[in-house]
Structures are given as structure tokens and as C-alpha cells.
Design a protein around this motif. Structure first.
Motif, PDB file in Angstrom:
ATOM      1  N   ASP A  71       0.848  -1.193   0.000  1.00 35.76           N
ATOM      2  CA  ASP A  71       0.000   0.000   0.000  1.00 35.76           C
ATOM      3  C   ASP A  71       0.882   1.240   0.000  1.00 35.76           C
ATOM      4  O   ASP A  71       2.103   1.144  -0.018  1.00 35.76           O
ATOM      5  N   SER A 137     -12.101   6.315 -20.313  1.00 34.40           N
ATOM      6  CA  SER A 137     -12.089   6.150 -18.858  1.00 34.40           C
ATOM      7  C   SER A 137     -10.863   6.848 -18.290  1.00 34.40           C
ATOM      8  O   SER A 137      -9.773   6.816 -18.871  1.00 34.40           O
ATOM      9  N   PRO A 139      -8.819   8.151 -14.353  1.00 29.05           N
ATOM     10  CA  PRO A 139      -8.754   7.921 -12.903  1.00 29.05           C
ATOM     11  C   PRO A 139      -9.692   8.899 -12.192  1.00 29.05           C
ATOM     12  O   PRO A 139      -9.819  10.051 -12.599  1.00 29.05           O
ATOM     13  N   ASN A 140     -10.336   8.463 -11.121  1.00 31.45           N
ATOM     14  CA  ASN A 140     -11.269   9.361 -10.421  1.00 31.45           C
ATOM     15  C   ASN A 140     -10.638  10.082  -9.234  1.00 31.45           C
ATOM     16  O   ASN A 140     -11.297  10.923  -8.613  1.00 31.45           O
ATOM     17  N   ASP A 141      -9.384   9.761  -8.889  1.00 35.40           N
ATOM     18  CA  ASP A 141      -8.743  10.507  -7.803  1.00 35.40           C
ATOM     19  C   ASP A 141      -8.167  11.806  -8.364  1.00 35.40           C
ATOM     20  O   ASP A 141      -7.714  11.856  -9.512  1.00 35.40           O
ATOM     21  N   ILE A 186     -13.229   6.569 -13.195  1.00 38.55           N
ATOM     22  CA  ILE A 186     -13.447   5.344 -12.425  1.00 38.55           C
ATOM     23  C   ILE A 186     -12.242   5.108 -11.506  1.00 38.55           C
ATOM     24  O   ILE A 186     -11.229   5.788 -11.613  1.00 38.55           O
ATOM     25  N   GLU A 187     -12.362   4.142 -10.626  1.00 40.47           N
ATOM     26  CA  GLU A 187     -11.257   3.784  -9.731  1.00 40.47           C
ATOM     27  C   GLU A 187     -10.024   3.424 -10.553  1.00 40.47           C
ATOM     28  O   GLU A 187     -10.107   2.654 -11.516  1.00 40.47           O
ATOM     29  N   ALA A 188      -8.872   3.989 -10.176  1.00 39.53           N
ATOM     30  CA  ALA A 188      -7.657   3.808 -10.974  1.00 39.53           C
ATOM     31  C   ALA A 188      -7.294   2.335 -11.170  1.00 39.53           C
ATOM     32  O   ALA A 188      -6.823   1.945 -12.241  1.00 39.53           O
ATOM     33  N   GLY A 189      -7.521   1.529 -10.143  1.00 42.37           N
ATOM     34  CA  GLY A 189      -7.176   0.115 -10.243  1.00 42.37           C
ATOM     35  C   GLY A 189      -8.006  -0.645 -11.274  1.00 42.37           C
ATOM     36  O   GLY A 189      -7.607  -1.729 -11.719  1.00 42.37           O
ATOM     37  N   GLN A 190      -9.151  -0.063 -11.669  1.00 38.97           N
ATOM     38  CA  GLN A 190     -10.024  -0.720 -12.648  1.00 38.97           C
ATOM     39  C   GLN A 190      -9.704  -0.290 -14.085  1.00 38.97           C
ATOM     40  O   GLN A 190     -10.265  -0.862 -15.028  1.00 38.97           O
ATOM     41  N   SER A 194     -10.739  -1.722 -17.963  1.00 37.56           N
ATOM     42  CA  SER A 194     -11.707  -0.944 -18.729  1.00 37.56           C
ATOM     43  C   SER A 194     -11.330  -0.804 -20.199  1.00 37.56           C
ATOM     44  O   SER A 194     -12.174  -0.427 -21.017  1.00 37.56           O
TER      45      SER A 194
END
Length: 276
Positions: A71, A137, A139-141, A186-190, A194
Motif C-alpha cells: 500500500d 475512462s 482515474p477518479n482521484d 473510475i477507480e484507478a485500479g479498474q 476498462s
């Protein structure tokens, strides 16, 4: 009684001398620290430490342990409490915010080549083919969203408000979207997943590599500002320590750059390396 007093004075003298000796030894051992622990997130940056930094430090006589983290919280916590001596996983903005919020004194040692964000597509083979109304798509952060919008602007797909800080820009700052792209945060990990379901996907380099994507498959790669590049970070008190200076020296070496060119293709080089 006199003999007893003399004996006591001698014992105390020996104790003082021994204490001074131990103090000097402790100071010397701190200065000559030869066993260091470097933390990094699992993946390309722990690989960078293991393959490009550790071998060069070992040539200087260091014993290096690479500590992997899963993390973005623990590497700085471990650094702050002394469990590790340096880490490699974060950019400047994250480091400064984390240090402020957690009352840590952290400083960058040297900026390293970093996996850039890229725009990927299974539908188009070049940006010239992008059709009206295509979905992308993102990243949403906030930090990675700003990066993605910067990539799209550099590619000529959108125009952003020139008065807004490029490090904090968001969708509301898009002034021109000539192809009416549908921006889908969307969530970066996804994002790697996508790519199969949208027309385009802006994927940060670390997530692309974790998903076994080839950076060189991107339609365009980010021209990354150095503030977004990862850096080796140490506790501020250790900036002038010998081990810190040696880490900086090996990262700035020609041998380090050669390893990056050979084994980390597509990583964007920081200004100090690109311009020398």
C-alpha cells in the motif's frame, strides 16, 4: 580508607573513559552505516531498487535489504519510525501532503525514471482515428485525474482553462472538447480492465505494469512533470548522511541509467537525467 578511595576513583575513571569510547564508537557507527533497508511498493519500483540501485550500493560495500509494501501508507510510516532508511514509491505532491498530515519530516533525495500514464485502446491504433463521442475512462482521484486531462490536452483532444493550476485541474476546467469525448472517471485500479469496454483508457503507469500491459503499446505516453515522478525519499535528518549521499550518487550514475534503458523501457526520465 585511602586505598579504598583511590580504588573508587580509578574505577570511576575507567567508567568515564569507557563511556566516552562507546559514545565515539556509536557516533562513528552511525556515520559509517553499511546496512540499509530501502522500502518500495511491490512491482516496478521494488524491481528498480533490486535491479538498478541495490547492486551499485553493494559495490560500495553496503548490505541492502529491499522491503516490499502493498500500500501507499506503510512505506512512509516505516520510514518515519526508523524501520527502513529510505523508500521509493511516491511523487512530490503525495510526499508533502502525507508528511504534513502525519507530522513527519520527509525529504526527497533524488527523482527517478517513472512509468508514465498512457492512453490505451483496443479499438483505435492511433489518436487520429478517435471518433466523435468516443468514451474515455479516467482515474477518479484528483491527482491522477489532473494528469490524465493534461495528457489529453497535450494530445490535442481537449483544451483546459489556462488559468487553472495544471496539478489540480478537473473535468470542470475543460474549455473545449471538440470531439465531444465522454469522460468517464473510475477507480484507478479498474482502468486496465476498462480498456476492453471503452474506446480509450488513460491508465497510470504503475497500474498498467501491474496488469502486465506494455507501456510502449500506448497511443500516447504522458510528458510527465517532475513533480509527478517518483523519488527516493529519506527522513530529513538523514539528508546529509553518507548512505543517503551514496544512494543519490548511484542513481545519478551512468550504470543506473543503462539499467533503466535496458530493463525499464518506456519509463520517462526526470529532467536532470534527460538533459545531461
Amino acid at each position: 580508607m585511602k586505598k579504598l578511595l583511590l580504588l573508587l576513583v580509578l574505577v570511576l575513571s575507567v567508567g568515564v573513559i569507557a563511556a566516552c569510547g562507546n559514545t565515539e564508537k556509536s557516533s562513528s557507527s552511525s556515520e559509517d552505516k553499511k546496512e540499509i533497508k530501502i522500502g518500495a511498493t511491490a512491482g516496478p519500483y521494488s524491481d528498480m531498487v533490486s535491479k538498478a540501485i541495490k547492486p551499485l550500493l553493494e559495490k560500495k560495500g553496503y548490505k541492502v535489504e529491499v522491503v516490499e509494501f502493498s500500500d501507499y501508507i506503510q512505506p512512509n510510516k516505516a520510514l518515519g519510525n526508523g524501520d527502513i532508511d529510505a523508500n521509493l514509491f511516491q511523487h512530490k505532491i503525495y510526499m508533502e501532503n502525507f508528511a504534513k498530515e502525519n507530522n513527519l519530516e520527509l525529504s526527497e533525495l533524488v527523482v527517478v525514471p517513472t512509468a508514465p500514464m498512457g492512453v490505451y485502446s483496443n479499438k483505435y491504433s492511433s489518436l487520429d482515428e478517435v471518433a466523435e463521442g468516443s468514451t474515455i475512462s479516467l482515474p477518479n482521484d484528483p491527482v491522477n485525474l489532473a494528469r490524465a486531462l493534461g495528457v489529453l490536452e497535450d494530445a490535442g483532444l481537449i483544451t483546459l482553462d489556462p488559468d487553472v493550476n495544471p496539478l489540480t485541474v478537473s473535468e470542470k476546467d475543460v474549455k473545449d472538447n471538440s470531439k465531444n469525448l465522454k469522460l468517464q472517471p473510475i477507480e484507478a485500479g479498474q482502468l486496465p480492465r476498462s480498456v476492453d469496454s471503452v474506446d480509450l483508457a488513460a491508465v497510470p503507469g504503475n497500474f498498467a505494469l501491474a496488469a502486465k500491459m506494455d507501456l510502449l503499446d500506448a497511443l500516447v505516453l504522458e510528458d510527465m512533470p517532475d513533480d509527478y515522478r517518483n523519488r527516493v525519499v529519506v527522513n530529513t535528518k538523514d539528508l546529509d548522511a553518507t548512505f543517503a549521499k551514496d544512494i543519490k550518487e548511484v542513481v545519478e550514475s551512468a550504470e543506473f541509467e543503462a539499467t533503466m534503458d535496458e530493463q525499464f523501457k518506456g519509463f520517462g526520465k526526470p529532467a536532470w537525467m534527460a538533459n545531461r
